[in-house]
Write an enzyme that holds these catalytic residues in place. Structure first.
Site, PDB file in Angstrom:
ATOM      1  N   GLU A 290      33.743  42.419  42.972  1.00 55.98           N
ATOM      2  CA  GLU A 290      33.206  41.298  42.200  1.00 55.98           C
ATOM      3  C   GLU A 290      31.895  40.729  42.719  1.00 55.98           C
ATOM      4  O   GLU A 290      31.626  39.533  42.522  1.00 55.98           O
ATOM      5  CB  GLU A 290      34.258  40.186  42.163  1.00 55.98           C
ATOM      6  CG  GLU A 290      34.509  39.480  43.513  1.00 55.98           C
ATOM      7  CD  GLU A 290      35.677  40.008  44.320  1.00 55.98           C
ATOM      8  OE1 GLU A 290      36.069  41.178  44.124  1.00 55.98           O
ATOM      9  OE2 GLU A 290      36.200  39.257  45.160  1.00 55.98           O
TER      10      GLU A 290
ATOM     11  N   GLU B 236      37.519  41.342  37.641  1.00 51.99           N
ATOM     12  CA  GLU B 236      36.270  41.145  38.406  1.00 51.99           C
ATOM     13  C   GLU B 236      35.460  40.006  37.808  1.00 51.99           C
ATOM     14  O   GLU B 236      34.872  39.203  38.527  1.00 51.99           O
ATOM     15  CB  GLU B 236      35.443  42.434  38.452  1.00 51.99           C
ATOM     16  CG  GLU B 236      36.171  43.656  38.993  1.00 51.99           C
ATOM     17  CD  GLU B 236      36.906  43.438  40.286  1.00 51.99           C
ATOM     18  OE1 GLU B 236      36.461  42.623  41.116  1.00 51.99           O
ATOM     19  OE2 GLU B 236      37.969  44.077  40.481  1.00 51.99           O
TER      20      GLU B 236
HETATM   21  N1  BAL Z   1      37.884  41.850  45.980  1.00 47.78           N
HETATM   22  C1  BAL Z   1      38.192  43.227  46.052  1.00 47.78           C
HETATM   23  C2  BAL Z   1      38.408  43.871  44.737  1.00 47.78           C
HETATM   24  C3  BAL Z   1      39.153  42.988  43.842  1.00 47.78           C
HETATM   25  O1  BAL Z   1      40.253  42.538  44.142  1.00 47.78           O
HETATM   26  O2  BAL Z   1      38.645  42.619  42.815  1.00 47.78           O
HETATM   27 ZN    ZN Z   2      40.314  40.859  43.068  1.00 43.27          ZN
END
Ligand code: BAL
Ligand code: ZN
Length: 880
Positions: A265, A299
């Protein structure tokens, strides 16, 4: 390796107000210049302690403090840090480092995927790019200039908005991006490549126009529309459901082939595994289309739950992940069928997260300690974390939950906060006390909730007594009582819902209500109940617990027919299937002939006969509990008995219901033939029933079915039908048809890596004898490489997680094979190596022989040489 504890958290000594980066990208190295505008953190106390920056695999070329070049004696470089002594409370630090994206196979930091440069910084990848305070509570404004050779890298992207660009004489060019929002380094992103983009726009609720771009390699430009549609729906949904508006002028998604996760994200510049972006009828299944929609949404939703409000430290990971998974599940439920979505999520949670909760890596939703944070991007942090947020909503109600989320965003916008801050906002907005509820964040393990009933005909009272307990988990031997919201109803003998009135209440309150079970043992008594009712418990799976109630098979059949809660109708069918299958597992173990309880067949027959039912739910009802789920609920899993019993049941259902399957199959196949592909719920439902019918029908081996299957394989205009036909042929005894289909599929799709992943997976899942040898052979295929995480997951991961009879071969060859791959991957890509290990860590579930073999492989990995912290943590905890 060092263990990091939540209790040791300290605020950072220094802050970074501005971060100015310049990247010079070359084929054999890249240079990173960083100018950090820093100051002493006023919250960290007096004096000027040494400044210790994170850094890994960096070659330091120069370092200057306030324009003064520093010499060797002025700083200290260690394997993972650079330390120096500031001489004032505010200062500017300039560094230049050389890094090697071209040889970065760990896919963390800056690396090359094919011919493009890209980044993955969460959780701690930014320290592989430059020396920095790589922790989420250090938030900074970033300006990024990227320079590269223009012909090979015409597109240069980073976070925020482009503010300047130019060309140089030597064929290179550059672009500068400025992100106006402060962010932690884990949200930094950079992309350089020869990319095409699909462009659209979205007008936000306050009337601002946002440019939307999806960048892909040119050959994939025709596979972006579904992701773009999903993005626009997500943007609108977040405005409607949470009042959250997008904040930059541009939102970009880039698809890359080599990616450890599903997607990331990064602020304004999401980077996606191509498997989570690219989808069109001919190449992606219905499930893949739904996955793309869900991940694009996930995301995008992070822009508020993760980016605008971020985590103080990595122990708080579920603050953003649990909440965002909950949000994407709400979104998917709204876009498609809510009951189907809930059934899928609960099946997944109960099969995989419950297994994690019962294994050596069990941890609470907010872990207390870790060696390697990458190991904590888990089902517990994500999926159980989402269940915990769901329970807060169940307890506070939808309106109360929305008041809580509004307050959370208002209070904490621009901050790095904790799970406690989230819960406090929920409490304050509702005048609620969630102190005891918060044990869901700190206690690991899956609670058991056993329920007994007592009906008093004379007094017309009906009592439910709940007893909760939670098994010990590593480091937590004793558990305190949870707050378990039990959504429930009562059915009378005709299947009608009974109005619910608890003792002490003046009037009944609806026919579904939530009981908050918060004691080890607790009784709720309903009054005015004029006949013995049948309880429907844990409606919609209102809490992630193992519920036990002594339902008879006839009662389960009754609930399947009459429960007003769609989830619980499915659940009754699952419990019936589990009871029937467990009987048969016992028969197999005792050497008896297997007997399929015809009540299960009749229950499924009534589902198939009723054409008014949602076809997707009928398909879910017909899906017997998976071998993995049957393993999870076994004390000691008997792999062979589970497989034999389940296959015998499938065969019996196939024979008994052949005509019905054939009728529904042919009707749906005919509609599929005449209808162009549409990625919408009712079409998913039709194809789901068609495909599960085909898989049962093929067990008959009848020539007309085989012909229909081959026809579906050859003639279908979409991957959903084609891949199911292929999978069914692969698992059948029709070798000539199978080989022909596999060969033509590979020939047709050899240039499409995502489709070839599916070709590998289908074969990895073939449960007929010889599975390991087939997988070993496939590893030699030119389309396979250990360097691509999708390939590893598609072939090796699918084999070890889904082909249980072959992976658990009694001679241990499956375990040896998996350990060999882990040992190789430990050097190439530690994150993927550590994930691949999971099936070896569950050794306690199996018989003594298999336990010994699995442990021996874990010990072999431990002794195999220098282990990454990722692999070391999982192996050592599994053997502890
Ligand atoms: N933040 C890592 C990928 C996701 O959970 O969106
Ligand atoms: Zn996430």
């Amino acid at each position: 390796p060092k263990v990091i504890h939540l209790k040791d958290y300290q605020v950072p000594d220094y802050l970074i107000d501005e971060t100015h980066l310049t990247f010079e990208l070359y084929e054999d190295r890249s240079l990173v210049h960083a100018q950090l505008v820093m100051r002493r953190n006023p919250e960290a106390g007096a004096g000027l302690p040494p400044l210790q920056l994170h850094g890994q695999d960096l070659e330091l070329i120069s370092l200057a403090l306030n324009d003064r070049q520093l010499g060797l004696g002025d700083y200290e470089v260690a394997e993972e840090s650079l330390t120096l002594q500031p001489d004032a409370a505010s200062f500017t630090l300039d560094s230049t480092v050389v890094i090697h994206p071209e040889s970065n196979t760990a896919l963390e930091g800056l690396y090359k995927s094919g011919s493009m440069f890209c980044t993955q910084c969460e959780a701690e990848g930014f320290r592989k790019i430059t020396y920095y305070l790589d922790r989420p509570d250090v938030m900074s404004k970033f300006t990024t200039t990227v320079s590269a050779e223009k012909h090979a890298y015409p597109i240069l992207l980073s976070n925020g908005n482009p503010i300047a660009s130019g060309e140089e004489d030597d064929g290179r060019h550059w672009t500068t991006w400025e992100d106006p929002f402060k962010k932690p380094a884990y949200l930094f992103a950079l992309v350089a490549g020869d990319l095409w983009c699909v462009e659209d726009s979205f007008t936000t609720m306050s009337g601002r126009d946002v440019a939307l771009r999806i960048y892909v390699e040119p050959e994939n430009i025709d596979k972006c529309q579904h992701a773009m549609d999903s993005l626009k729906k997500s943007m609108k949904w977040d405005e409607d459901a949470y009042g959250r508006e997008y904040d930059l002028d541009i939102f970009m998604i880039v698809a890359v082939n080599d990616f450890n996760m599903g997607a990331m994200e990064n602020k304004g510049l999401n980077i996606f595994n191509s498997s989570a972006v690219l989808a069109r009828a001919e190449t992606a299944t219905d499930a893949a289309h739904q996955r793309v929609e869900a991940i694009v949404a996930h995301e995008y939703f992070h822009n508020w739950t993760g980016n605008r409000v971020t985590c103080r430290d990595w122990f708080q990971l579920s603050l953003k992940e649990g909440f965002t998974v909950f949000r994407d599940a709400q979104f998917s439920a709204d876009m498609n069928s809510p009951t189907v979505k809930r059934v899928e999520d609960v099946s997944y949670l109960r099969t995989h997260q419950f297994a994690e909760d019962a294994g050596p890596m069990a941890h609470s939703v907010r872990p207390e300690s870790f060696i390697e944070i990458s190991n904590f991007y888990t089902l517990t942090v994500y999926e159980k974390g989402a269940e915990v947020v769901r329970m807060i909503q169940t307890l506070l109600g939808e309106e109360g939950f929305r008041k809580g989320s509004d307050l959370y965003f208002e209070r904490h916008d621009g901050q790095a906060v904790t799970v406690d801050d989230f819960v406090k906002a929920m409490e304050d907005a509702n005048g609620a006390d969630l102190t005891q509820f918060k044990r869901w964040y700190s206690q690991a393990g899956t609670p058991r909730l056993s329920v007994s009933e007592q009906y008093d005909a004379a007094a017309k009272t009906y009592s439910l007594t709940f007893r909760q307990s939670c098994p010990p988990t590593p480091g937590q031997s004793e558990k305190l009582a949870f707050v378990i919201p039990v959504s429930m109803g009562l059915l009378d003998g005709q299947g009608n819902e009974i109005a619910l009135r608890l003792q002490g209440e003046d009037a009944s309150v609806g026919t579904t209500r939530v009981l908050a079970v918060d004691q080890p043992e607790q009784t709720f008594t309903f009054v005015g109940v004029s006949e013995q009712p049948l309880p429907s418990l844990l409606r919609g799976f209102s809490a992630p617990v193992k519920l036990e109630f002594p339902y008879s098979r006839d009662q389960l059949m009754f609930l399947m027919q009459h429960d007003s809660d769609g989830f619980n109708r499915w659940e009754a069918g699952q419990q019936l299937s589990v009871q029937v299958l467990q009987d048969m597992i016992g028969q197999h173990q005792r050497g008896e002939a297997l007997q399929l309880d015809q009540r299960l067949v009749e229950a499924l027959r009534s589902q198939l006969e009723d054409e008014s039912l949602d076809q997707a739910m009928v398909a879910e009802m017909l899906s017997l509990p998976s071998e993995a789920y049957l393993t999870e609920i076994s004390e000691v899993a008997d792999v062979d008995a589970i497989h034999q019993a389940r296959e015998f049941a499938r065969q019996g259902i196939s024979s008994a219901l052949f005509d019905l399957f054939w009728k529904r199959y042919q009707a749906n196949r005919e509609i599929s033939r005449q209808t162009p592909y549409v990625a919408q719920a009712e079409h998913f439902a039709r194809r789901a029933l068609q495909n599960i019918a085909l898989s049962y029908l093929m067990l008959s081996g009848k020539p007309e079915v085989v012909a229909a299957c081959v026809d579906q394989f050859e003639e279908a205009d979409n991957m959903t039908e084609r891949l199911t036909a292929l999978a069914v042929l692969v698992n059948s005894g029709f070798e000539a048809e199978r080989d022909k289909a596999l060969a033509s599929f590979a020939e047709h799709f050899k240039d499409n890596p995502l489709v070839m992943d599916q070709w590998f997976s289908v074969q990895a899942g073939n449960t007929q004898p010889g599975g390991l040898e087939r997988v070993q052979q496939l590893m030699q295929h030119p389309a396979f490489t250990l360097k691509n995480p999708n390939k590893v997951r598609a072939l090796i991961g699918a084999f070890a997680n889904q082909n249980l009879v072959n992976y658990h071969r009694a001679d241990g060859a499956g375990y040896r094979f998996l350990a060999d791959q882990v040992i190789v991957l430990n050097k190439l890509n530690p994150q993927i190596a550590s994930r691949l290990l999971a099936p070896l860590t569950r050794w306690r579930k199996y018989d003594a022989g298999r336990q010994g073999l699995m442990k021996a492989e874990l010990e072999r990995i431990l002794a195999s040489g220098e282990l990454s912290s990722d692999v070391y943590e999982v192996v050592s905890k599994s053997l502890a």
